[in-house]
Each structure stands twice: as structure tokens, then as C-alpha cells.
Design a protein around this motif. Sequence first.
Motif, PDB file in Angstrom:
ATOM      1  N   ALA A 248       0.836  -1.201   0.000  1.00  0.00           N
ATOM      2  CA  ALA A 248       0.000   0.000   0.000  1.00  0.00           C
ATOM      3  C   ALA A 248       0.866   1.244   0.000  1.00  0.00           C
ATOM      4  O   ALA A 248       2.043   1.215   0.397  1.00  0.00           O
ATOM      5  N   LYS A 249       0.273   2.338  -0.457  1.00  0.00           N
ATOM      6  CA  LYS A 249       0.934   3.638  -0.440  1.00  0.00           C
ATOM      7  C   LYS A 249      -0.062   4.660   0.086  1.00  0.00           C
ATOM      8  O   LYS A 249      -1.206   4.710  -0.385  1.00  0.00           O
ATOM      9  N   ILE A 250       0.370   5.448   1.053  1.00  0.00           N
ATOM     10  CA  ILE A 250      -0.488   6.477   1.643  1.00  0.00           C
ATOM     11  C   ILE A 250       0.020   7.842   1.217  1.00  0.00           C
ATOM     12  O   ILE A 250       1.205   8.149   1.351  1.00  0.00           O
ATOM     13  N   PHE A 251      -0.886   8.657   0.692  1.00  0.00           N
ATOM     14  CA  PHE A 251      -0.579  10.007   0.227  1.00  0.00           C
ATOM     15  C   PHE A 251      -1.120  11.005   1.249  1.00  0.00           C
ATOM     16  O   PHE A 251      -2.320  11.007   1.548  1.00  0.00           O
ATOM     17  N   LEU A 252      -0.240  11.850   1.750  1.00  0.00           N
ATOM     18  CA  LEU A 252      -0.606  12.798   2.800  1.00  0.00           C
ATOM     19  C   LEU A 252       0.006  14.148   2.465  1.00  0.00           C
ATOM     20  O   LEU A 252       1.217  14.255   2.280  1.00  0.00           O
ATOM     21  N   ASN A 253      -0.845  15.175   2.360  1.00  0.00           N
ATOM     22  CA  ASN A 253      -0.358  16.502   1.993  1.00  0.00           C
ATOM     23  C   ASN A 253      -0.393  17.507   3.139  1.00  0.00           C
ATOM     24  O   ASN A 253      -0.173  18.699   2.920  1.00  0.00           O
ATOM     25  N   ARG A 254      -0.657  17.035   4.334  1.00  0.00           N
ATOM     26  CA  ARG A 254      -0.582  17.903   5.512  1.00  0.00           C
ATOM     27  C   ARG A 254      -0.145  17.049   6.695  1.00  0.00           C
ATOM     28  O   ARG A 254      -0.400  15.838   6.726  1.00  0.00           O
ATOM     29  N   PHE A 255       0.507  17.677   7.646  1.00  0.00           N
ATOM     30  CA  PHE A 255       0.963  16.921   8.807  1.00  0.00           C
ATOM     31  C   PHE A 255      -0.211  16.626   9.722  1.00  0.00           C
ATOM     32  O   PHE A 255      -0.876  17.541  10.227  1.00  0.00           O
ATOM     33  N   SER A 256      -0.486  15.353   9.931  1.00  0.00           N
ATOM     34  CA  SER A 256      -1.559  14.938  10.832  1.00  0.00           C
ATOM     35  C   SER A 256      -1.336  13.491  11.234  1.00  0.00           C
ATOM     36  O   SER A 256      -1.498  12.583  10.414  1.00  0.00           O
ATOM     37  N   GLU A 257      -0.954  13.288  12.477  1.00  0.00           N
ATOM     38  CA  GLU A 257      -0.782  11.924  12.972  1.00  0.00           C
ATOM     39  C   GLU A 257      -2.112  11.162  13.017  1.00  0.00           C
ATOM     40  O   GLU A 257      -2.165   9.981  12.638  1.00  0.00           O
ATOM     41  N   PRO A 258      -3.228  11.813  13.450  1.00  0.00           N
ATOM     42  CA  PRO A 258      -4.516  11.099  13.408  1.00  0.00           C
ATOM     43  C   PRO A 258      -4.912  10.680  12.001  1.00  0.00           C
ATOM     44  O   PRO A 258      -5.476   9.601  11.805  1.00  0.00           O
ATOM     45  N   ALA A 259      -4.627  11.522  11.006  1.00  0.00           N
ATOM     46  CA  ALA A 259      -4.973  11.178   9.628  1.00  0.00           C
ATOM     47  C   ALA A 259      -4.185   9.963   9.161  1.00  0.00           C
ATOM     48  O   ALA A 259      -4.735   9.054   8.515  1.00  0.00           O
ATOM     49  N   LEU A 260      -2.899   9.919   9.483  1.00  0.00           N
ATOM     50  CA  LEU A 260      -2.081   8.776   9.078  1.00  0.00           C
ATOM     51  C   LEU A 260      -2.543   7.507   9.799  1.00  0.00           C
ATOM     52  O   LEU A 260      -2.633   6.437   9.186  1.00  0.00           O
TER      53      LEU A 260
ATOM     54  N   ALA B 165       9.573  20.299   7.836  1.00  0.00           N
ATOM     55  CA  ALA B 165       9.043  19.135   7.119  1.00  0.00           C
ATOM     56  C   ALA B 165       9.686  17.836   7.601  1.00  0.00           C
ATOM     57  O   ALA B 165       8.989  16.841   7.836  1.00  0.00           O
ATOM     58  N   VAL B 166      11.001  17.834   7.763  1.00  0.00           N
ATOM     59  CA  VAL B 166      11.678  16.604   8.194  1.00  0.00           C
ATOM     60  C   VAL B 166      11.288  16.259   9.627  1.00  0.00           C
ATOM     61  O   VAL B 166      11.073  15.084   9.953  1.00  0.00           O
ATOM     62  N   GLY B 167      11.182  17.262  10.483  1.00  0.00           N
ATOM     63  CA  GLY B 167      10.768  17.011  11.867  1.00  0.00           C
ATOM     64  C   GLY B 167       9.384  16.384  11.931  1.00  0.00           C
ATOM     65  O   GLY B 167       9.153  15.434  12.701  1.00  0.00           O
ATOM     66  N   ASN B 168       8.461  16.895  11.141  1.00  0.00           N
ATOM     67  CA  ASN B 168       7.115  16.325  11.113  1.00  0.00           C
ATOM     68  C   ASN B 168       7.125  14.929  10.490  1.00  0.00           C
ATOM     69  O   ASN B 168       6.386  14.036  10.933  1.00  0.00           O
ATOM     70  N   LEU B 169       7.958  14.735   9.479  1.00  0.00           N
ATOM     71  CA  LEU B 169       8.062  13.419   8.865  1.00  0.00           C
ATOM     72  C   LEU B 169       8.548  12.387   9.882  1.00  0.00           C
ATOM     73  O   LEU B 169       8.061  11.255   9.917  1.00  0.00           O
ATOM     74  N   LYS B 170       9.493  12.770  10.717  1.00  0.00           N
ATOM     75  CA  LYS B 170      10.002  11.848  11.738  1.00  0.00           C
ATOM     76  C   LYS B 170       8.877  11.421  12.684  1.00  0.00           C
ATOM     77  O   LYS B 170       8.807  10.260  13.103  1.00  0.00           O
ATOM     78  N   LYS B 171       7.977  12.345  13.023  1.00  0.00           N
ATOM     79  CA  LYS B 171       6.853  12.002  13.902  1.00  0.00           C
ATOM     80  C   LYS B 171       5.912  11.026  13.209  1.00  0.00           C
ATOM     81  O   LYS B 171       5.426  10.072  13.828  1.00  0.00           O
ATOM     82  N   LEU B 172       5.645  11.275  11.944  1.00  0.00           N
ATOM     83  CA  LEU B 172       4.795  10.356  11.188  1.00  0.00           C
ATOM     84  C   LEU B 172       5.459   8.985  11.064  1.00  0.00           C
ATOM     85  O   LEU B 172       4.805   7.943  11.182  1.00  0.00           O
TER      86      LEU B 172
ATOM     87  N   GLY C 229     -12.038  18.697   1.029  1.00  0.00           N
ATOM     88  CA  GLY C 229     -10.610  18.587   0.817  1.00  0.00           C
ATOM     89  C   GLY C 229     -10.190  17.138   1.066  1.00  0.00           C
ATOM     90  O   GLY C 229     -10.823  16.419   1.848  1.00  0.00           O
ATOM     91  N   ALA C 230      -9.118  16.703   0.396  1.00  0.00           N
ATOM     92  CA  ALA C 230      -8.627  15.335   0.582  1.00  0.00           C
ATOM     93  C   ALA C 230      -7.779  15.277   1.846  1.00  0.00           C
ATOM     94  O   ALA C 230      -6.715  15.882   1.919  1.00  0.00           O
ATOM     95  N   GLY C 231      -8.265  14.573   2.846  1.00  0.00           N
ATOM     96  CA  GLY C 231      -7.496  14.427   4.076  1.00  0.00           C
ATOM     97  C   GLY C 231      -6.318  13.492   3.883  1.00  0.00           C
ATOM     98  O   GLY C 231      -5.194  13.778   4.283  1.00  0.00           O
ATOM     99  N   TRP C 232      -6.565  12.362   3.268  1.00  0.00           N
ATOM    100  CA  TRP C 232      -5.532  11.396   2.918  1.00  0.00           C
ATOM    101  C   TRP C 232      -6.088  10.466   1.840  1.00  0.00           C
ATOM    102  O   TRP C 232      -7.306  10.353   1.668  1.00  0.00           O
ATOM    103  N   THR C 233      -5.193   9.840   1.120  1.00  0.00           N
ATOM    104  CA  THR C 233      -5.575   8.857   0.111  1.00  0.00           C
ATOM    105  C   THR C 233      -4.644   7.664   0.239  1.00  0.00           C
ATOM    106  O   THR C 233      -3.440   7.833   0.454  1.00  0.00           O
TER     107      THR C 233
END
Length: 284
Positions: A82-94, A158-165, A254-258
Motif C-alpha cells: 500500500a501507499k499512503i498520500f498525505l499533503n498535511r501533517f496529521s498523525e490522526p490522519a495517518l 518538514a523533516v521534523g514532522n516526517l520523523k513524527k509520522l 478537501g482530501a485528508g488522505w488517500t
Amino acid sequence: MLSHLLKDTSVIVSTGNVLNVSELRKKAGQKPTDELTDCLRSTFGEADVTELPPNRRLITRRNNDLLEKVKEHPRADIKIGAKIFLNRFSEPALTEAVEKLFETLNVSYLDNLILAYHPTGASVVGNGNGGTPEPGEEEEEQEVKEGVIEWAVGSDNAVGNLKKLWSLLERYAGDGKIGQLGIADLDADSLKELYDASTVHPSIAQINLAACCVVPPQLQAYCNQNEIQLLTHSDPQELLPREVLDELDLASYGAGWTSRYQVHIKCRGVLAAKGFIVSLDRSN
């Protein structure tokens, strides 16, 4: 047209197995956004609606054979990626995106999961023309970007948020729910920073050659040194952009995630099932 389905609520749309829909099979080789758009249109046209508390709806396709295809072979004989597409930082969304994959496929384990996190959602060519180059502009842009990946340009931390995700995905891997973790479109420096900070290292790195024309030598060398599988893809940074939502009569969403999933039969390498899950958030 969609008002009777959506009823001004946030929704999750699950296309089911799109390989069993004849009108979609005839359009093989589409661009990813065009494919998703057609899959959503088809799903809305054959929709079943389930209410999700407190104020959400699940839209699925009638006569969908996804679960039959997943259960057709023993779990050990199929590979689910699977691949998850995320265009905003959101741990709940992921978290929701991952959990919906398990729920939709009715499995407790994914063989691999790739995260495509693009916090800016910007087009590769930023010319104010929706990503379409002006005459004479395309060659100049490609010359400047030759062998260079630009990830999350203009996005703070961006990298800091990516690390959290990523740490969220690591918990699934640590619990034995995801086999391999992958990341899409990082430049070499960002990939190194993520790798050094992680306990479950990325074992897959995807790059879009349309964005950088050739594989950046620094990135290729780093992946070779750290046994990271380097793969190419053709997905845009924003899979479901605003103009597509407008075309689908979803202007107030708006697309939250795909997420996109694929089920392969291991011994034959045959694609048995494929589909999308999209979270659409009411924006006003």
C-alpha cells in the motif's frame, strides 16, 4: 449530484477492487490522478452508504469482490502493498489511513507500506499555471532540476514532522503489522536524516523521475550503502488536487488522505486486486 450521498458530512470513500469493474479495466495505463478520478466517479455511481459515528459516512461500491479476492489464496501466498498520500501533517490522519487499510482488506498484516508525505502539495513546476509549463519553460526547468530532488520546498519543519509520522509507522512495524516501510520522493539529505533518526529504517525509497529526470547520484549511492531498494514511480505530489475535487462536484471538500493498495499472488506475480480509499473532509 452527490448531495444525497454526502449530506454535508465528512466521508470515506472505498472503491473496492477496481479490477473487477469493466469500464475501469478498459482504461489501463492512465495517469494516477485520472485513474483515481474515474474510480471515484464509478464508486459514487454504484454507492452503498454506511453511517459512521459521530458525523461521518462510509461510501463503498456495491457488488465488490475485494474480500473474495483477498481470501482466494492463503495469506502466505499473497503480497499486499500500500501507499499512503498525505499533503498535511496529521498523525490522526495517518493512523486512520493505516487502520482503514487493515479494515478494508480484512487483514492484520501488510507486506509493505510506502508513505508519500508532501506537506506543500506543490506542483513540480511552480509557474502559477497549475503545473503546466509555459512555452519554452519546460526545457529550462528540466535542465535546472537534472539529478535533483526538491522535497517539501517552502514547508517549515518538514523533516521534523516526517520523523513524527514515521515513528507512528514504526509502531505498526514493531508490532508485526507491517513488513517493510518505504518513503517517497526524499532527497538524499532528508533520507539520511530520517534513516539516522529511525529504529525501523526505510527499506524502500521511491523517486519520481518526472521530478528530477535522472536518479540523483548521491541518493543512489546512499541507498546502495544502506541496502535501501530504490524504485521509480509516476505519482504526482498531490494525487487529488483541488481542480479534480471541483470536477467531481466536491468543491466544499478537501482530501485528508488517500491510500492505494495492491494484492499480488506471489508465485505467479499476478495482480489480484487493486483499489483506493479516500478521506474527504468537509471544508466549509
